[in-house]
Design an enzyme around this catalytic site. Structure first.
Site, short mmCIF file in Angstrom:
data_model
loop_
_atom_site.label_atom_id
_atom_site.label_comp_id
_atom_site.label_asym_id
_atom_site.label_seq_id
_atom_site.Cartn_x
_atom_site.Cartn_y
_atom_site.Cartn_z
N ARG A 174 11.12 -0.42 11.80
CA ARG A 174 9.83 -0.59 12.48
C ARG A 174 9.87 -1.83 13.36
O ARG A 174 10.06 -2.93 12.87
CB ARG A 174 8.71 -0.71 11.45
CG ARG A 174 8.17 0.63 11.00
CD ARG A 174 7.09 0.49 9.98
NE ARG A 174 5.98 -0.35 10.43
CZ ARG A 174 4.84 -0.43 9.79
NH1 ARG A 174 4.64 0.26 8.71
NH2 ARG A 174 3.88 -1.21 10.24
N ARG B 217 -10.10 0.12 9.00
CA ARG B 217 -9.62 -1.23 9.31
C ARG B 217 -10.65 -2.04 10.06
O ARG B 217 -10.40 -3.21 10.36
CB ARG B 217 -8.39 -1.10 10.18
CG ARG B 217 -7.08 -1.53 9.51
CD ARG B 217 -5.98 -1.18 10.48
NE ARG B 217 -4.76 -1.88 10.28
CZ ARG B 217 -3.69 -1.35 9.68
NH1 ARG B 217 -3.75 -0.18 9.11
NH2 ARG B 217 -2.58 -2.03 9.63
N ARG C 45 11.36 -6.18 5.09
CA ARG C 45 11.22 -4.75 5.37
C ARG C 45 11.78 -4.44 6.76
O ARG C 45 12.38 -3.40 6.98
CB ARG C 45 9.73 -4.36 5.30
CG ARG C 45 9.46 -2.89 5.52
CD ARG C 45 8.04 -2.52 5.13
NE ARG C 45 7.09 -2.70 6.21
CZ ARG C 45 5.76 -2.52 6.09
NH1 ARG C 45 5.24 -2.20 4.94
NH2 ARG C 45 4.97 -2.69 7.12
N LYS D 157 0.83 -1.22 0.00
CA LYS D 157 0.00 0.00 0.00
C LYS D 157 0.86 1.26 0.00
O LYS D 157 0.56 2.21 -0.71
CB LYS D 157 -0.94 0.02 1.22
CG LYS D 157 -1.91 -1.16 1.26
CD LYS D 157 -2.95 -1.02 2.37
CE LYS D 157 -2.37 -1.05 3.76
NZ LYS D 157 -1.90 -2.39 4.20
N ARG E 38 -0.46 -9.52 13.39
CA ARG E 38 -1.06 -8.45 12.57
C ARG E 38 -1.88 -9.03 11.43
O ARG E 38 -2.95 -8.53 11.10
CB ARG E 38 0.02 -7.52 12.03
CG ARG E 38 0.47 -6.49 13.06
CD ARG E 38 1.90 -6.07 12.85
NE ARG E 38 2.10 -5.36 11.60
CZ ARG E 38 3.27 -5.32 10.96
NH1 ARG E 38 4.33 -5.93 11.46
NH2 ARG E 38 3.37 -4.65 9.84
P1 ADP Z 1 0.83 -2.31 8.32
O1 ADP Z 1 -0.48 -2.30 7.64
O2 ADP Z 1 1.98 -2.58 7.38
O3 ADP Z 1 0.87 -3.20 9.53
P2 ADP Z 1 0.39 0.40 9.30
O4 ADP Z 1 1.43 1.44 9.30
O5 ADP Z 1 -0.81 0.63 8.45
O6 ADP Z 1 1.17 -0.89 8.89
O7 ADP Z 1 -0.13 0.13 10.79
C1 ADP Z 1 0.76 -0.16 11.85
C2 ADP Z 1 -0.05 -0.39 13.15
O8 ADP Z 1 -0.77 0.81 13.49
C3 ADP Z 1 -1.13 -1.47 13.08
O9 ADP Z 1 -0.62 -2.77 13.33
C4 ADP Z 1 -2.11 -0.98 14.16
O10 ADP Z 1 -1.65 -1.31 15.45
C5 ADP Z 1 -2.06 0.53 14.04
N1 ADP Z 1 -3.09 1.06 13.12
C6 ADP Z 1 -2.86 1.69 11.93
N2 ADP Z 1 -4.02 2.07 11.35
C7 ADP Z 1 -5.02 1.66 12.18
C8 ADP Z 1 -6.44 1.72 12.13
N3 ADP Z 1 -7.08 2.30 11.11
N4 ADP Z 1 -7.15 1.18 13.17
C9 ADP Z 1 -6.52 0.62 14.20
N5 ADP Z 1 -5.19 0.50 14.31
C10 ADP Z 1 -4.43 1.02 13.31
#
Ligand code: ADP
Length: 193
Positions: free
Chosen positions: A134, A89, A128, A14, A146
């Protein structure tokens, strides 16, 4: 306005594709993951609370991310459109987003979903983790958690937009440019309507 949701599991690509989409369509990028990491960096109370959950591979509460998106939409009232990345999400977040957009007489134009299988996701994220810094990318157990959160809480979001006739799945394995070309086709077919 073009309001696009870029959807897919962690590691689907993404971030890579959203950069290319933004450059081409002049959209504002709203990534809840990036917004949360900025809060952590800034050492805010919200960031501290979010970090505890993110470090466990769990979602942060709906209210927190909905509030962040609400603020960002207000900050960019004159935007040509938005790309939502990592949000919504949960189905509750989708309903809240629809309501927020409706207050601006707006709605989601299309959801583009990058489709990648779990074993490919795991290897991409571990890779990554070697360079991204991260913490949530550096441990196999956390990555699996996740992906599990995604499969149980986030997948229903796709059905939500499918019911609205806005869901477009795209194969997320292959050349970055090939995937981007497919995304362009999907966007252009919406904007030419
Ligand atoms: P990825 O999708 O690669 O895991 P993101 O940067 O989108 O990475 O998200 C990292 C973390 O941030 C998630 O594992 C979650 O804990 C939190 N997070 C991000 N966006 C949301 C959301 N819309 N609702 C709840 N938690 C979120």
């Amino acid at each position: 306005m073009l309001n696009l949701i870029l959807f897919g599991p962690p590691g689907a690509g993404k971030g890579t594709q959203s950069e290319k989409i933004i450059a081409r369509y002049n959209l504002i990028h709203l990534s809840t993951g990036d917004l949360l990491r900025s809060e952590i960096q800034a050492g805010s109370e919200l960031g501290l609370r979010a970090k505890t959950l993110m470090d466990q591979g769990l979602l942060v509460p709906d209210e927190v991310v909905i509030g962040m998106i609400d603020h960002k939409l207000r900050d960019h009232r004159d935007a040509a459109g938005f790309i939502f990345d990592g949000f919504p999400r949960t189905v509750k977040q989708s309903e809240a987003l629809d309501e927020l957009l409706a207050t601006y007489d707006q709605s989601i134009s299309v959801m583009i979903a990058l489709v990648v299988d779990d074993s490919e996701l795991l290897s991409r994220l571990l890779n990554r983790g070697k360079t991204s810094g991260r913490p949530d990318d550096q441990n196999e157990e956390l990555i699996s958690k996740r992906i599990h959160e995604y499969n149980s809480k986030t997948k229903p979001v796709a059905d939500y937009y499918q019911q609205q006739g806005k869901f477009v799945p795209i194969e997320g394995i292959g050349e970055i440019e090939t995937i981007f070309a497919e995304i362009n086709k999907a966007i252009d077919s919406v904007t030419s309507k």
